[in-house]
Design a protein around this motif. Structure first.
Motif, short mmCIF file in Angstrom:
data_model
loop_
_atom_site.label_atom_id
_atom_site.label_comp_id
_atom_site.label_asym_id
_atom_site.label_seq_id
_atom_site.Cartn_x
_atom_site.Cartn_y
_atom_site.Cartn_z
N ARG A 338 1.00 -0.80 -0.20
CA ARG A 338 0.21 0.31 -0.20
C ARG A 338 0.42 1.44 -0.16
O ARG A 338 1.42 1.49 0.76
N ILE A 339 0.74 2.33 -1.00
CA ILE A 339 1.27 2.73 -0.81
C ILE A 339 0.75 4.55 -0.50
O ILE A 339 -0.50 4.70 -0.94
N TYR A 340 1.32 4.91 0.61
CA TYR A 340 0.52 6.06 1.70
C TYR A 340 1.29 7.12 1.53
O TYR A 340 2.30 7.50 1.67
N ALA A 341 0.17 8.22 1.64
CA ALA A 341 1.11 9.71 1.96
C ALA A 341 0.89 10.21 3.18
O ALA A 341 0.69 10.43 4.14
N GLU A 342 2.75 9.27 3.05
CA GLU A 342 2.37 9.35 5.06
C GLU A 342 4.39 9.50 5.03
O GLU A 342 4.97 9.28 4.20
N ASP A 343 5.36 10.37 6.57
CA ASP A 343 6.30 10.31 5.87
C ASP A 343 6.87 8.81 6.69
O ASP A 343 6.10 8.48 8.08
N PRO A 344 7.41 8.17 5.84
CA PRO A 344 8.26 7.10 6.34
C PRO A 344 9.13 6.73 7.86
O PRO A 344 8.69 5.28 8.01
N LYS A 345 9.02 8.36 8.39
CA LYS A 345 9.75 7.72 9.61
C LYS A 345 8.65 7.60 10.64
O LYS A 345 8.90 6.72 11.99
N THR A 346 8.22 8.20 10.64
CA THR A 346 7.18 8.60 11.77
C THR A 346 5.59 8.13 11.40
O THR A 346 4.91 7.84 12.73
N MET A 347 5.65 7.68 10.40
CA MET A 347 4.20 7.05 10.07
C MET A 347 2.87 8.36 9.92
O MET A 347 1.77 7.59 9.95
N TYR A 348 3.11 9.12 10.15
CA TYR A 348 2.47 10.15 10.28
C TYR A 348 1.81 10.54 8.48
O TYR A 348 2.95 11.16 8.11
N PRO A 349 0.21 10.77 8.36
CA PRO A 349 -0.29 11.45 6.93
C PRO A 349 0.55 12.70 6.66
O PRO A 349 1.15 13.40 7.48
N ASP A 438 4.46 -8.33 14.76
CA ASP A 438 5.76 -7.98 14.85
C ASP A 438 6.53 -7.21 14.21
O ASP A 438 7.76 -6.55 14.49
N PHE A 439 6.36 -7.49 12.78
CA PHE A 439 7.56 -7.45 12.07
C PHE A 439 8.69 -5.79 12.15
O PHE A 439 9.61 -6.05 12.27
N ILE A 440 7.96 -5.26 12.16
CA ILE A 440 7.74 -4.25 11.47
C ILE A 440 8.31 -3.35 13.07
O ILE A 440 9.55 -2.75 12.98
N GLN A 441 7.92 -3.84 13.96
CA GLN A 441 8.22 -2.61 15.78
C GLN A 441 9.43 -4.25 16.16
O GLN A 441 10.56 -3.26 15.87
N LYS A 442 9.73 -5.16 15.20
CA LYS A 442 11.08 -5.58 15.62
C LYS A 442 12.20 -5.52 14.79
O LYS A 442 13.22 -5.20 14.67
N ASN A 443 11.89 -5.55 13.15
CA ASN A 443 13.01 -5.82 12.47
C ASN A 443 13.17 -4.06 11.71
O ASN A 443 14.18 -4.26 11.06
N ILE A 444 12.25 -3.19 11.84
CA ILE A 444 12.97 -2.07 11.13
C ILE A 444 12.89 -0.93 12.22
O ILE A 444 14.04 -0.33 12.63
N LEU A 445 11.44 -0.61 12.83
CA LEU A 445 11.38 0.51 14.03
C LEU A 445 12.89 0.32 15.42
O LEU A 445 13.85 1.31 15.35
N LYS A 446 12.91 -0.96 16.24
CA LYS A 446 13.77 -0.56 16.99
C LYS A 446 15.08 -0.86 16.15
O LYS A 446 16.10 -0.22 16.74
N THR A 447 15.50 -1.27 14.89
CA THR A 447 16.93 -1.08 14.35
C THR A 447 17.06 0.69 13.76
O THR A 447 18.29 1.15 13.67
N ASN A 448 15.64 1.36 13.81
CA ASN A 448 16.18 2.75 12.90
C ASN A 448 16.53 2.69 11.58
O ASN A 448 17.64 3.36 11.57
N THR A 449 15.93 1.33 10.79
CA THR A 449 16.36 1.54 9.08
C THR A 449 15.86 2.04 8.65
O THR A 449 15.85 2.31 7.82
N VAL A 450 14.76 2.92 8.45
CA VAL A 450 14.13 3.13 7.97
C VAL A 450 14.90 4.49 7.03
O VAL A 450 15.54 5.16 7.76
N SER A 451 14.45 3.88 5.69
CA SER A 451 15.51 4.82 4.47
C SER A 451 15.33 5.97 4.52
O SER A 451 13.52 6.48 4.72
N SER A 452 15.73 7.48 4.40
CA SER A 452 15.25 8.79 4.40
C SER A 452 14.87 8.72 2.59
O SER A 452 15.12 8.06 2.07
#
Length: 452
Positions: A338-349, A438-452
């Motif tokens: 799903r392509i969302y119009a949202e900040d990829p780091k904060t996940m806010y619209p 818990d995939f995103i929480q465990k593998n993406i957010l906790k390691t803070n790896t979301v690309s800019s």
């Protein structure tokens, strides 16, 4: 078959329904808010009528205005898409009273499945296994604490009339539960007009796997395999795939047969989805039933070769299913993001004006799009602007194709979640099929790896 269908929705799902109706020779009526007056679906429908202001209460939730336009245009059917009024039993009842076909199940079934406690009771009676919990509203926080002590923590507190993760919270101890009870009850009352809460034992490290079913008025019911929807943020799906990389053939068939039998037991008609939580040992538990088309329906279409919107329309028109269970062959592997119009780091619209849009092309790539290269994404609605669907002969081929497509996808002028999606599909846990909720929480957010 129905001759003219009013589409009581917007964006990519309105576009999706228009495409099928056009192919079938069915006239379409679009309804839109002031914020959507320049949207593609408004232009592509045969007729289009203004509902009201930009807010949903003034437009897409204004059921009386929608029915007024349906009468005015002599539409003989209404397709609600998903969200908004798609699971509104009162609206479905009004359509019935007006002699307009609501493309979905009957009002009484919508009402039953829309109440989490009542649906638990009905599905238990239909033979589906349930997560340990209660099948009635909680009296108060004291009762919740007493029951949680019996079940054992962690537990999941849920709003009976909830959806989209609203009114839902995991609690690991009594203090968390008592605090969550009051806050979530208030939220549920605010959003749904119903503050009833209930409690379930929390299944740890689960997968969210759902079965797509089709049922006609003659009692014929089939299942169209499963979709795995475990990768979520804030209890909302981000990536879905079909079939699940986790299920074996035996469990897949057992879940499909159980879902179809349950749907038949409650007298379900049209397209619907029964959602399950599946634990590490492949035990599955009924979660809820969605009495509408799902956002992720395209991946089921890709692996079955069926057009689910067409099947919805045929069933609503009084036709019997044109196939049996043995005719539904599972072909290949499909993934949707799903392509969302949202900040990829904060996940806010992140609303704004799109200044350029370039879509990947090629074999096995499909787009469901609600915007153009000059669209203005407003803050009034869900931030999903598009879906990217890929298909491969195998899961590894589909994953490879998705990575390449995301690398080519360009949306300028606004922030999108594409960097998050790239990180998800590039992660070794996803590539190996290790996709619990818990995939995103465990593998993406906790390691803070979301690309800019």
């Amino acid at each position: 078959m129905l001759k003219k269908i009013l589409i009581a929705n917007r964006g990519e799902i309105a576009e999706r329904i228009i495409k099928t109706c056009t192919r079938l020779g069915i006239k379409t009526v679009a309804v839109y808010s002031e914020a959507d007056k320049d949207a593609p679906f408004v232009e592509h429908a045969d007729e289009a009528y203004l509902l009201g202001g930009p807010r949903v209460q003034e437009s897409y939730l204004n059921s009386n205005r929608i029915l007024e336009i349906a009468r005015q245009t002599k539409a003989d059917g209404i397709h609600p898409g998903y969200g908004f009024i798609s699971e509104n039993a009162e609206f479905a009842q009004k359509c019935e009273q007006e002699g307009i076909v609501f493309i979905g199940p009957t009002p009484d079934v919508i009402s039953l499945m829309g109440k989490k406690v009542e649906s638990r009771i009905a599905m238990e009676a239909a033979g589906l296994p349930l997560v340990p919990g209660i099948s009635r509203p909680l009296k108060d926080a004291d009762e919740a604490a007493e029951l949680a002590g019996n079940f054992g923590y962690p537990v999941m507190l849920k709003a009976s009339a909830g959806g989209g993760g609203i009114g839902m919270q995991a609690c690991s101890n009594e203090a968390e539960l008592r605090k969550a009870f009051e806050g979530n009850q208030k939220r549920a009352l605010m959003f749904f007009g119903n503050g009833d809460m209930f409690l379930e034992k929390l299944i740890e490290k689960p997968r969210h796997i759902e079965i797509q079913i089709l049922s006609d008025a003659d009692g014929n019911t089939v299942y169209l395999w499963e979709r795995e929807c475990s990768i979520q943020r804030r209890h909302q799906k981000v990536l879905e795939e079909a079939p699940s990389p986790f299920l074996d053939a035996e469990t897949r068939e057992a879940m499909g047969k159980a879902a179809a039998a349950a749907a038949k037991t409650i007298g379900y008609t049209n397209a619907g989805t029964i959602e399950f939580l599946v634990d590490e040992d492949k035990n599955y538990y009924f979660l809820e039933m969605n009495t509408r088309l799902q956002v992720e329906h395209p991946i089921t279409e890709e692996i079955t070769g069926l057009d689910l919107v067409e099947e919805q329309i045929r069933i609503a028109s009084g036709e019997s299913l044109r196939f049996e269970q043995k005719d539904i062959i599972l072909d290949g592997h499909a993934i949707e993001v799903r392509i969302y119009a949202e900040d990829p780091k904060t996940m806010y619209p992140s609303p704004g004006k799109i200044t350029d849009l370039k879509l990947p092309q090629g074999a096995g790539i499909r787009h469901e799009l609600g915007v153009t290269s000059t669209s203005n994404v407003t803050p009034f609605y869900d931030p999903m602007i598009a879906k990217l669907i890929v298909k491969g002969c195998t899961r590894s081929e589909a994953v490879s194709r998705l990575k390449e497509a995301l690398a080519q996808y360009r949306v300028e002028g606004i922030k999108t979640n594409i960097p998050l999606l790239v990180d998800i599909v590039s992660h070794e846990a996803f590539q190996s099929g290790d996709t619990t909720t818990d995939f995103i929480q465990k593998n993406i957010l906790k390691t803070n790896t979301v690309s800019s």
